[in-house]
Design a protein around this motif. Structure first.
Motif, PDB file in Angstrom:
ATOM      1  N   MET A  77       0.819  -1.208   0.000  1.00  0.00           N
ATOM      2  CA  MET A  77       0.000   0.000   0.000  1.00  0.00           C
ATOM      3  C   MET A  77       0.860   1.269   0.000  1.00  0.00           C
ATOM      4  SD  MET A  77      -2.588  -1.699  -0.331  1.00  0.00           S
ATOM      5  CE  MET A  77      -3.738  -0.354  -0.585  1.00  0.00           C
ATOM      6  N   GLU A  78       2.018   1.220   0.638  1.00  0.00           N
ATOM      7  CA  GLU A  78       2.949   2.349   0.557  1.00  0.00           C
ATOM      8  C   GLU A  78       3.377   2.563  -0.895  1.00  0.00           C
ATOM      9  OE1 GLU A  78       6.316   2.058   3.104  1.00  0.00           O
ATOM     10  OE2 GLU A  78       5.138   2.103   4.960  1.00  0.00           O
ATOM     11  N   ALA A  79       3.609   1.467  -1.591  1.00  0.00           N
ATOM     12  CA  ALA A  79       4.034   1.573  -2.990  1.00  0.00           C
ATOM     13  C   ALA A  79       2.946   2.239  -3.834  1.00  0.00           C
ATOM     14  CB  ALA A  79       4.375   0.186  -3.539  1.00  0.00           C
ATOM     15  N   HIS A  80       1.696   1.816  -3.659  1.00  0.00           N
ATOM     16  CA  HIS A  80       0.592   2.461  -4.380  1.00  0.00           C
ATOM     17  C   HIS A  80       0.542   3.955  -4.055  1.00  0.00           C
ATOM     18  CE1 HIS A  80      -1.600  -0.450  -6.703  1.00  0.00           C
ATOM     19  NE2 HIS A  80      -1.755  -1.292  -5.688  1.00  0.00           N
ATOM     20  N   ALA A  81       0.704   4.284  -2.777  1.00  0.00           N
ATOM     21  CA  ALA A  81       0.573   5.678  -2.338  1.00  0.00           C
ATOM     22  C   ALA A  81       1.639   6.579  -2.937  1.00  0.00           C
ATOM     23  CB  ALA A  81       0.635   5.740  -0.809  1.00  0.00           C
ATOM     24  N   LEU A  82       2.825   6.028  -3.164  1.00  0.00           N
ATOM     25  CA  LEU A  82       3.950   6.864  -3.588  1.00  0.00           C
ATOM     26  C   LEU A  82       4.205   6.840  -5.091  1.00  0.00           C
ATOM     27  CD1 LEU A  82       6.527   6.068  -0.733  1.00  0.00           C
ATOM     28  CD2 LEU A  82       4.861   7.912  -0.857  1.00  0.00           C
ATOM     29  N   THR A  83       3.464   6.014  -5.829  1.00  0.00           N
ATOM     30  CA  THR A  83       3.709   5.887  -7.272  1.00  0.00           C
ATOM     31  C   THR A  83       3.656   7.230  -7.990  1.00  0.00           C
ATOM     32  OG1 THR A  83       2.820   3.641  -7.303  1.00  0.00           O
ATOM     33  CG2 THR A  83       2.920   4.794  -9.408  1.00  0.00           C
ATOM     34  N   VAL A  84       2.721   8.082  -7.590  1.00  0.00           N
ATOM     35  CA  VAL A  84       2.537   9.360  -8.281  1.00  0.00           C
ATOM     36  C   VAL A  84       3.775  10.246  -8.172  1.00  0.00           C
ATOM     37  CG1 VAL A  84       1.507  10.647  -6.362  1.00  0.00           C
ATOM     38  CG2 VAL A  84       0.797  11.133  -8.717  1.00  0.00           C
ATOM     39  N   ARG A  85       4.579  10.056  -7.123  1.00  0.00           N
ATOM     40  CA  ARG A  85       5.806  10.853  -6.956  1.00  0.00           C
ATOM     41  C   ARG A  85       6.859  10.507  -8.003  1.00  0.00           C
ATOM     42  NH1 ARG A  85       7.743  13.195  -2.307  1.00  0.00           N
ATOM     43  NH2 ARG A  85       9.542  11.802  -2.249  1.00  0.00           N
ATOM     44  N   MET A  86       6.684   9.365  -8.661  1.00  0.00           N
ATOM     45  CA  MET A  86       7.578   8.995  -9.750  1.00  0.00           C
ATOM     46  C   MET A  86       7.292   9.845 -10.988  1.00  0.00           C
ATOM     47  SD  MET A  86       7.865   5.239 -11.562  1.00  0.00           S
ATOM     48  CE  MET A  86       6.308   5.411 -12.430  1.00  0.00           C
ATOM     49  N   LEU A  87       6.049  10.318 -11.091  1.00  0.00           N
ATOM     50  CA  LEU A  87       5.596  11.021 -12.280  1.00  0.00           C
ATOM     51  C   LEU A  87       5.739  12.527 -12.171  1.00  0.00           C
ATOM     52  CD1 LEU A  87       2.379   8.884 -12.715  1.00  0.00           C
ATOM     53  CD2 LEU A  87       4.578   8.562 -13.849  1.00  0.00           C
ATOM     54  N   GLN A  88       5.644  13.070 -10.967  1.00  0.00           N
ATOM     55  CA  GLN A  88       5.808  14.499 -10.766  1.00  0.00           C
ATOM     56  C   GLN A  88       6.211  14.765  -9.327  1.00  0.00           C
ATOM     57  OE1 GLN A  88       1.297  14.891 -11.665  1.00  0.00           O
ATOM     58  NE2 GLN A  88       1.875  16.771 -10.641  1.00  0.00           N
ATOM     59  N   PRO A  89       6.914  15.852  -9.085  1.00  0.00           N
ATOM     60  CA  PRO A  89       7.410  16.121  -7.731  1.00  0.00           C
ATOM     61  C   PRO A  89       6.286  16.593  -6.806  1.00  0.00           C
ATOM     62  CG  PRO A  89       8.002  17.911  -9.220  1.00  0.00           C
ATOM     63  CD  PRO A  89       7.366  16.854 -10.062  1.00  0.00           C
ATOM     64  N   ILE A  90       5.910  15.755  -5.878  1.00  0.00           N
ATOM     65  CA  ILE A  90       4.878  16.097  -4.892  1.00  0.00           C
ATOM     66  C   ILE A  90       5.515  16.016  -3.513  1.00  0.00           C
ATOM     67  CG2 ILE A  90       2.612  15.522  -3.952  1.00  0.00           C
ATOM     68  CD1 ILE A  90       2.123  14.004  -6.573  1.00  0.00           C
ATOM     69  N   GLU A  91       5.471  17.112  -2.809  1.00  0.00           N
ATOM     70  CA  GLU A  91       6.066  17.148  -1.479  1.00  0.00           C
ATOM     71  C   GLU A  91       5.102  16.569  -0.448  1.00  0.00           C
ATOM     72  OE1 GLU A  91       9.172  18.019  -0.864  1.00  0.00           O
ATOM     73  OE2 GLU A  91       9.466  18.410  -3.000  1.00  0.00           O
ATOM     74  N   PHE A  92       5.649  15.977   0.589  1.00  0.00           N
ATOM     75  CA  PHE A  92       4.850  15.554   1.725  1.00  0.00           C
ATOM     76  C   PHE A  92       4.480  16.801   2.544  1.00  0.00           C
ATOM     77  CE2 PHE A  92       7.664  11.833   0.901  1.00  0.00           C
ATOM     78  CZ  PHE A  92       6.689  10.897   0.631  1.00  0.00           C
ATOM     79  N   PRO A  93       3.334  16.754   3.244  1.00  0.00           N
ATOM     80  CA  PRO A  93       2.337  15.683   3.316  1.00  0.00           C
ATOM     81  C   PRO A  93       1.278  15.832   2.236  1.00  0.00           C
ATOM     82  CG  PRO A  93       1.799  17.382   4.908  1.00  0.00           C
ATOM     83  CD  PRO A  93       3.071  17.834   4.230  1.00  0.00           C
ATOM     84  N   PHE A  94       0.598  14.711   1.940  1.00  0.00           N
ATOM     85  CA  PHE A  94      -0.556  14.731   1.044  1.00  0.00           C
ATOM     86  C   PHE A  94      -1.515  13.624   1.463  1.00  0.00           C
ATOM     87  CE2 PHE A  94       2.874  12.391  -1.131  1.00  0.00           C
ATOM     88  CZ  PHE A  94       2.276  11.161  -1.393  1.00  0.00           C
ATOM     89  N   LEU A  95      -2.774  13.804   1.075  1.00  0.00           N
ATOM     90  CA  LEU A  95      -3.810  12.827   1.416  1.00  0.00           C
ATOM     91  C   LEU A  95      -3.837  11.737   0.350  1.00  0.00           C
ATOM     92  CD1 LEU A  95      -6.128  12.211   3.419  1.00  0.00           C
ATOM     93  CD2 LEU A  95      -7.642  13.522   1.911  1.00  0.00           C
ATOM     94  N   VAL A  96      -4.086  10.493   0.790  1.00  0.00           N
ATOM     95  CA  VAL A  96      -4.092   9.351  -0.118  1.00  0.00           C
ATOM     96  C   VAL A  96      -5.377   8.558   0.054  1.00  0.00           C
ATOM     97  CG1 VAL A  96      -2.930   7.212  -0.768  1.00  0.00           C
ATOM     98  CG2 VAL A  96      -1.583   9.140   0.013  1.00  0.00           C
ATOM     99  N   LEU A  97      -6.015   8.242  -1.072  1.00  0.00           N
ATOM    100  CA  LEU A  97      -7.132   7.299  -1.099  1.00  0.00           C
ATOM    101  C   LEU A  97      -6.692   6.112  -1.931  1.00  0.00           C
ATOM    102  CD1 LEU A  97     -10.120   6.411  -0.686  1.00  0.00           C
ATOM    103  CD2 LEU A  97     -10.666   7.712  -2.764  1.00  0.00           C
ATOM    104  N   LEU A  98      -6.611   4.947  -1.309  1.00  0.00           N
ATOM    105  CA  LEU A  98      -6.196   3.726  -1.993  1.00  0.00           C
ATOM    106  C   LEU A  98      -7.393   2.793  -2.098  1.00  0.00           C
ATOM    107  CD1 LEU A  98      -2.748   3.106  -0.242  1.00  0.00           C
ATOM    108  CD2 LEU A  98      -3.219   4.336  -2.356  1.00  0.00           C
ATOM    109  N   ILE A  99      -7.807   2.485  -3.315  1.00  0.00           N
ATOM    110  CA  ILE A  99      -9.005   1.680  -3.540  1.00  0.00           C
ATOM    111  C   ILE A  99      -8.699   0.590  -4.566  1.00  0.00           C
ATOM    112  CG2 ILE A  99     -10.849   3.226  -2.830  1.00  0.00           C
ATOM    113  CD1 ILE A  99     -10.885   4.452  -5.589  1.00  0.00           C
ATOM    114  N   SER A 100      -8.975  -0.650  -4.183  1.00  0.00           N
ATOM    115  CA  SER A 100      -8.642  -1.783  -5.056  1.00  0.00           C
ATOM    116  C   SER A 100      -9.583  -2.933  -4.756  1.00  0.00           C
ATOM    117  CB  SER A 100      -7.188  -2.201  -4.832  1.00  0.00           C
ATOM    118  OG  SER A 100      -7.033  -2.741  -3.529  1.00  0.00           O
ATOM    119  N   GLY A 101      -9.226  -4.105  -5.265  1.00  0.00           N
ATOM    120  CA  GLY A 101     -10.018  -5.291  -4.988  1.00  0.00           C
ATOM    121  C   GLY A 101      -9.783  -5.844  -3.595  1.00  0.00           C
ATOM    122  N   GLY A 102      -8.703  -5.447  -2.972  1.00  0.00           N
ATOM    123  CA  GLY A 102      -8.391  -5.968  -1.641  1.00  0.00           C
ATOM    124  C   GLY A 102      -8.318  -4.921  -0.559  1.00  0.00           C
TER     125      GLY A 102
END
Length: 411
Positions: free
Chosen positions: A143-168
């Motif tokens: 879940m940490e990996a899902h949360a941080l993936t977007v930082r690979m695409l653009q520079p986003i500084e901490f803190p930020f809110l995360v909504l993680l939604i999947s099949g599990g």
């Protein structure tokens, strides 16, 4: 066989302090490379990435077709498919990258949470690999990996809110650092992706001519575009619970009751495709979107009240397989527009499970020197692993009532 004795990532910080590699322990700093391996559920993924986030090579083996035929993920089947394909998946990613094992700086692998049998295959392979090639190992929280993936695409500084939604999973958290999260809310029963898949199976969408080869969630989203959500006004869950937790099982029961009634009305047996299937799909999707939007709205209000988000350009990141649903994204956009947040979602290919997000999380940890273990360190997988520090009780105690927001979601 790997045991569950080591409590990782919640308890690994102490382990990391004892066994972390310093920068001087890792060779070739100018071009450090990480191999990421993902086997937490039903996708076998691998990717090689440099420390700037450039994907040098990746490969993914999906089990979707197999599990569609069986009506759901069978853990032993998923395990066997991971076992059969993991060596090829990793080798293909390495071949595409042009990188040899000796050039790697570390191997990052999902070890929690997920299906125990699936996690075990990835961990066993990875530990053999790092011991053979004497490379540092970086355990990854899925879940940490899902949360941080977007930082690979653009520079986003901490803190930020995360909504993680999947099949599990379904959770809201505040990301304060690469391994620093505050859990605001989570699913109390089943995840939204699981609900969508079960409703799709009950509607027999595999028999629908437009839904061949689609997952349950994809099929419902497709049919919902031509449906009238107002035909079946389902009740949004947990309307009187002023917290950020989620519940989807009750909604699924509502949908099942409507399906049963419509089967009687149309005079068909269970398993037949109903004439009103598009309307049921639209109503189900809309209710799930509203539930996610309202809980997210409360999380935003809580974070603002507690000054947990920056005043300038606060961000909501949405990730996980269900985040690819465009209707749900539109519902969340209504909330972020109302509250003044920017909404960021990884592209659909990076919302589902993949080796790239694991490699990126490994890169983030490698850069920070956090959670890097020696190749001979014993590590265990952990099927159930909460994300961060649980402050859901504080959110509930705040008792935040939402202002009226009309979720006029364009179709």
């Amino acid at each position: 066989m790997f045991t569950f004795k080591t409590s990782c990532l919640r308890k690994l910080p102490e382990l990391f302090r004892k066994h972390c590699f310093s920068r001087t322990c890792i060779q070739d700093f100018s071009s450090r490379l990480v191999l990421g391996i993902e086997t937490s559920c039903d996708d076998t993924g691998a990717a090689v990435m440099d420390e700037t986030g450039v994907v040098l090579g990746e490969f993914l083996h999906s089990q979707k077709e197999v599990h569609l035929k069986t009506g759901g993920i069978i853990p032993t089947v998923a395990q066997q498919l991971h076992r059969e394909h993991i060596a090829h998946v990793v080798q293909e990613a390495m071949n595409r990258s042009g990188v040899t094992p000796g050039q790697l700086s570390a191997v990052a692998t999902t070890i929690m949470p997920g299906l125990a049998l699936s996690l075990g295959i990835g961990l066993h392979f990875s530990l053999q690999f790092v011991r053979q090639h004497r490379k540092p190992f970086i355990p990854i929280h899925h879940m940490e990996a899902h949360a941080l993936t977007v930082r690979m695409l653009q520079p986003i500084e901490f803190p930020f809110l995360v909504l993680l939604i999947s099949g599990g999973h379904s959770l809201l958290a505040l990301a304060r650092g690469i391994d620093d999260f505050l859990l605001l809310g989570q699913a109390l029963d089943e995840a939204p992706g699981d609900t969508l898949d079960k409703v799709a199976r009950r509607l027999s969408l595999t028999k629908h001519p437009r839904c061949s080869g689609l997952s349950g969630g994809q099929a419902l989203e497709l049919l919902a575009r031509d449906g009238d959500r107002s035909k079946f006004p389902f009740k949004t869950p947990m309307g009187q619970h002023y917290d950020c937790n989620f519940s989807f099982a009750g909604l699924r029961n509502q949908v099942n009751m409507v399906i049963k009634k419509q089967e009687q009305v149309e005079g068909v047996e269970p398993g037949a495709v109903l004439s009103c299937v598009n309307d049921i799909a639209a109503a189900t999707q809309h209710t799930i979107a509203c539930h996610l939007a309202k809980r997210t709205h409360r999380a935003i209000m809580f974070c603002k009240a507690k000054a947990l988000l920056p005043t300038n350009n606060p961000t909501l990141v949405v990730s996980g397989g269900v985040a690819s649903n465009q209707y749900i994204r539109k519902a969340l956009t209504v909330i972020t527009d109302t509250t003044g947040l920017q909404l960021l979602c990884p592209p659909a290919a990076l919302c589902t499970d993949n080796g790239v997000m694991i490699a990126w999380n490994g890169v983030e940890r490698l850069r920070a020197g956090r959670g890097i273990l020696p190749f001979d360190q014993e590590v265990s997988y952990e099927p159930k692993a909460p994300l961060g520090v649980d402050i859901t009780a504080d959110v509930k105690e705040a008792n935040i009532k939402l202002p009226q927001v009309k979720l006029n979601i364009p179709d």
